[in-house]
Scaffold this active site. Structure first.
Site, PDB file in Angstrom:
ATOM      1  N   ASP A  73       0.615   3.747   2.257  1.00 49.44           N
ATOM      2  CA  ASP A  73       0.472   4.369   3.574  1.00 49.44           C
ATOM      3  C   ASP A  73      -0.516   5.546   3.491  1.00 49.44           C
ATOM      4  O   ASP A  73      -1.543   5.414   2.822  1.00 49.44           O
ATOM      5  CB  ASP A  73       1.833   4.755   4.166  1.00 49.44           C
ATOM      6  CG  ASP A  73       1.757   4.894   5.682  1.00 49.44           C
ATOM      7  OD1 ASP A  73       1.134   4.020   6.321  1.00 49.44           O
ATOM      8  OD2 ASP A  73       2.285   5.875   6.230  1.00 49.44           O
ATOM      9  N   ASP A  94       0.856  -1.200   0.000  1.00 51.47           N
ATOM     10  CA  ASP A  94       0.000   0.000   0.000  1.00 51.47           C
ATOM     11  C   ASP A  94       0.884   1.240   0.000  1.00 51.47           C
ATOM     12  O   ASP A  94       2.095   1.140   0.174  1.00 51.47           O
ATOM     13  CB  ASP A  94      -0.881  -0.014   1.258  1.00 51.47           C
ATOM     14  CG  ASP A  94      -0.023   0.011   2.510  1.00 51.47           C
ATOM     15  OD1 ASP A  94       0.314   1.085   2.962  1.00 51.47           O
ATOM     16  OD2 ASP A  94       0.359  -1.036   3.030  1.00 51.47           O
TER      17      ASP A  94
HETATM   18  N1  LIG Z   1       1.218   1.298   5.750  1.00 52.51           N
HETATM   19  C1  LIG Z   1       1.744   0.440   6.619  1.00 52.51           C
HETATM   20  N2  LIG Z   1       2.196   0.864   7.830  1.00 52.51           N
HETATM   21  C2  LIG Z   1       2.762  -0.007   8.689  1.00 52.51           C
HETATM   22  N3  LIG Z   1       2.878  -1.317   8.458  1.00 52.51           N
HETATM   23  C3  LIG Z   1       2.419  -1.777   7.288  1.00 52.51           C
HETATM   24  N4  LIG Z   1       2.409  -3.015   6.764  1.00 52.51           N
HETATM   25  C4  LIG Z   1       1.840  -2.949   5.551  1.00 52.51           C
HETATM   26  N5  LIG Z   1       1.489  -1.684   5.250  1.00 52.51           N
HETATM   27  C5  LIG Z   1       1.836  -0.933   6.315  1.00 52.51           C
END
Ligand SMILES: Nc1ncnc2[nH]cnc12
Ligand SMILES: CSC[C@H]1O[C@H](OP(=O)(O)O)[C@H](O)[C@@H]1O
Length: 305
Positions: A223, A221
């Site tokens: 974030d 992703d």
């Molecule tokens: N955006 C994110 N923040 C922290 N850990 C994660 N693991 C997968 N995506 C994450």
């Protein structure tokens, strides 16, 4: 406590989505009891086509029942070391803090920013024996440089067309909630490229146990930093988790044989092996016998009977 060496040199830690390596041949489960308790899950001993054994451990347990803050990392690292493990290849689902690292990208970070909040035990040396391990390079650089070539080749031989990003900096945050948009933007300003909740204290403890450790960070992703885009949700993460897990199994099957040969030959271990010798503060009669006995489990050469 069981300290039965299985003569396994390579350990694989699977993160979110990667709960088994069922493309390798199952041999047996082992569940070493360590001075820090049992690992997250029984460890699977699997064999490669040559017959070489490797150890696989699911970081959050086989049913993903352990939160990132509660992962028993000391037991995990101690259990792997007790089997003979000298190299750990760890996988992690991570968020991306950079446009040029889209979900689905595999990354080999070389730096870490610690944003955990002191709730996780971060050292084996928390009793009367004090040590200060070097951690300027938190990953085994010899291992990382070797993986850059080998993981790159493994990804090129896979139909999914996954790209590899190298020399990245990963932020390790305290979950379980994801970051706010302000935090995510701040991490970008700090130089963070990736974010997860799991690489620490795992990497620190591997260093204290003189195990060469590298992380294959698999982006799921973007974030929360992107304007006009929904911030990360678990359903977003799940969109790429399964494909990333399948690619991870493919990468593991391709690289583990060569990695085992390299580890047995020894040069790839040379920075970490022996590194604790001058990190442990000089002996004093005030060191407690029970603390020394616990440390003997991970570093028998420095704490002989
Ligand atoms: N955006 C994110 N923040 C922290 N850990 C994660 N693991 C997968 N995506 C994450
Ligand atoms: C399921 S998203 C957040 C979760 O995923 C990562 O786990 P792992 O590193 O074990 O793959 C991240 O660190 C969080 O623990």
């Amino acid at each position: 406590m069981t300290q039965a060496s299985e003569n396994v040199v390579i350990g694989v830690i699977g993160g979110s989505g990667l709960y088994h390596l069922d493309n390798l041949t199952f041999v047996k489960y082992v569940n070493p009891d360590t001075p820090w308790g049992y690992p997250s899950s029984p460890i699977t001993i699997c064999s490669l086509p040559s017959g070489t054994s490797v150890a696989f451990l699911a970081r959050h347990g086989p049913g993903h029942t352990i939160t990132p803050s509660s992962v028993p990392s000391r037991a995990n690292i101690a259990a792997l070391k007790s089997l003979g493990v000298r190299v750990i290849l760890a996988f992690s689902a991570v968020g991306s803090l950079r446009e040029e690292i889209p979900p689905g990208t595999f990354c080999l970070p070389t730096q870490v920013i610690d944003r955990t909040k002191g709730v996780r035990p971060t050292t084996f040396f928390d009793g009367s024996v004090v040590a200060h391990a070097s951690f300027g390079d938190p990953f085994s650089m010899k291992l990382v440089r070797w993986l850059e070539g080998e993981v790159g080749k493994a990804l090129a031989s896979d139909s999914r067309g996954v790209k590899l990003a190298v020399d990245k900096c990963i932020v390790c945050m305290e979950g379980p909630q994801f970051s706010t948009r302000a935090e995510s933007l701040m991490y970008r300003q700090w130089g963070g490229d990736l974010i997860n909740m799991s690489v620490l204290p795992e990497a620190k403890l591997a260093r204290e146990a003189e195990i060469s450790y590298a992380l294959i960070a698999t982006a799921t992703d973007y974030d929360a930093w992107r304007p006009h885009t929904e911030s990360v949700t678990v359903s977003e993460v799940f969109k790429t988790l399964q494909a990333n897990a399948e690619t991870s199994r493919h990468v593991a099957a391709k690289v583990l044989e060569g990695l085992n040969a390299l580890a047995v030959q020894g040069d790839i271990l040379s920075t970490e092996k022996g590194s604790m010798q001058y990190s442990i503060m000089p002996r004093s009669e005030r060191q407690q016998g029970e603390d020394v006995a616990k440390l003997r489990f991970i570093l028998p050469e420095y704490f002989p009977e």
